[in-house]
Scaffold this motif. Structure first.
Motif, PDB file in Angstrom:
ATOM      1  N   ARG A 179       0.814  -1.212   0.000  1.00  0.00           N
ATOM      2  CA  ARG A 179       0.000   0.000   0.000  1.00  0.00           C
ATOM      3  C   ARG A 179       0.854   1.272   0.000  1.00  0.00           C
ATOM      4  O   ARG A 179       2.027   1.258   0.386  1.00  0.00           O
ATOM      5  CB  ARG A 179      -0.913   0.006   1.224  1.00  0.00           C
ATOM      6  CG  ARG A 179      -1.960  -1.092   1.244  1.00  0.00           C
ATOM      7  CD  ARG A 179      -2.963  -0.935   0.113  1.00  0.00           C
ATOM      8  NE  ARG A 179      -4.136  -1.782   0.296  1.00  0.00           N
ATOM      9  CZ  ARG A 179      -5.154  -1.807  -0.559  1.00  0.00           C
ATOM     10  NH1 ARG A 179      -5.150  -1.043  -1.623  1.00  0.00           N
ATOM     11  NH2 ARG A 179      -6.193  -2.605  -0.341  1.00  0.00           N
ATOM     12  N   SER A 180       0.251   2.375  -0.407  1.00  0.00           N
ATOM     13  CA  SER A 180       0.913   3.671  -0.310  1.00  0.00           C
ATOM     14  C   SER A 180       1.058   4.057   1.164  1.00  0.00           C
ATOM     15  O   SER A 180       0.337   3.541   2.025  1.00  0.00           O
ATOM     16  CB  SER A 180       0.115   4.735  -1.068  1.00  0.00           C
ATOM     17  OG  SER A 180      -1.224   4.747  -0.631  1.00  0.00           O
ATOM     18  N   ASP A 196       0.549   3.252  -4.615  1.00  0.00           N
ATOM     19  CA  ASP A 196      -0.089   2.014  -4.173  1.00  0.00           C
ATOM     20  C   ASP A 196       0.146   0.942  -5.231  1.00  0.00           C
ATOM     21  O   ASP A 196      -0.223   1.114  -6.389  1.00  0.00           O
ATOM     22  CB  ASP A 196      -1.588   2.265  -3.986  1.00  0.00           C
ATOM     23  CG  ASP A 196      -2.283   1.115  -3.277  1.00  0.00           C
ATOM     24  OD1 ASP A 196      -1.920  -0.047  -3.529  1.00  0.00           O
ATOM     25  OD2 ASP A 196      -3.189   1.378  -2.473  1.00  0.00           O
TER      26      ASP A 196
END
Length: 247
Positions: A101-102, A173
């Motif tokens: 994920r970011s 992401d």
């Protein structure tokens, strides 16, 4: 050259290992020794670039034509980017303690703090006083393992740390890449990993079609150091099982 012919001629699998933030080949020391009989191993350099995309591109420039790929934490993030840039070159993939994920606002705030500390000459304190509790399980703290981690950070150095944390802050992401990964994938995570907890690895396995999860007991975030024998054993199984399928 096809993987099967490589194995036939050299009897070793080309394996590329990617370390995490403030880590180097010492992160994989046990695995390099344990896998030497079946793998021709190269450790990628993630210290020279300040974007995930450029890290992946630099690694690919120096990598074999085709190879097995394993990355831990930052190394896992770069490995996923490699699967976006050149999936046809990766024969099998292992993602250890990886977050696709970011970054969160809290992570970005922490990395900016560490970069500022580094610029103020407080680099040594970052790993020792701030990062260490999240890197290895509680029972491994204040041991020779802690010193190994501090030594790695010193070897990587403040300038490379700033580049790595800048890359992490601005990463995209990677979740949408996961369903497109076609090669066999082993996902591993330390049971006591508080940085990339088990649920993140469960999420990886749910999204990657040909993947399986291994939860490494007695290990925190740097699982390859915290429980090196178990990680080495699982990586050998992963290499052998999938090389036989491709041979």
């Amino acid at each position: 050259m096809e993987k099967a012919s490589y194995l036939k001629q050299n009897n070793k699998i080309p394996l590329l290992l990617l370390p995490g933030t403030l880590c180097n080949e010492k992160l994989w020391e046990h695995q390099i020794a344990y896998l030497a009989d079946i793998a021709a191993i190269q450790v990628g350099d993630l210290t020279q670039d300040n974007t995930i995309e450029d890290m992946a591109s630099s690694v690919l420039d120096k990598a074999p034509e085709t190879f097995a790929l394993a990355g831990l934490s930052l190394g896992g993030i770069v490995a996923i980017e490699i699967m976006r840039q050149a999936p046809e070159r990766v024969t099998q993939l292992a993602l250890l303690d990886t977050n696709p994920r970011s970054p969160t606002c809290a992570q970005i705030e922490a990395w900016n703090k560490f970069i500022q500390m580094s610029k103020e000459g407080k680099f040594t304190s970052i790993t020792k006083d701030y990062l260490m509790p999240g890197l290895i399980r509680q029972s491994s703290q204040n041991s020779s393992l802690s010193q190994t981690i501090i030594d790695m950070a010193e070897e990587v150095g403040p300038e490379a740390m700033e580049r790595q944390m800048t890359a992490l802050m601005h990463r995209l992401d990677a979740f949408k890449i996961l369903p497109s990964i076609k090669c066999p994938v082993s996902v591993m995570v330390g049971l006591e990993d508080s940085v990339c907890p088990v649920e993140m690895s469960n999420e990886l396995v749910r999204e990657i079609p040909n993947s399986q999860l291994t939860i490494v007991k007695d290990a925190g975030h740097l699982s390859s150091l915290d429980n090196p024998m178990e990680v080495s054993r699982k990586l050998k199984e992963w290499l052998q099982q999938n090389s036989l399928k491709g041979a």
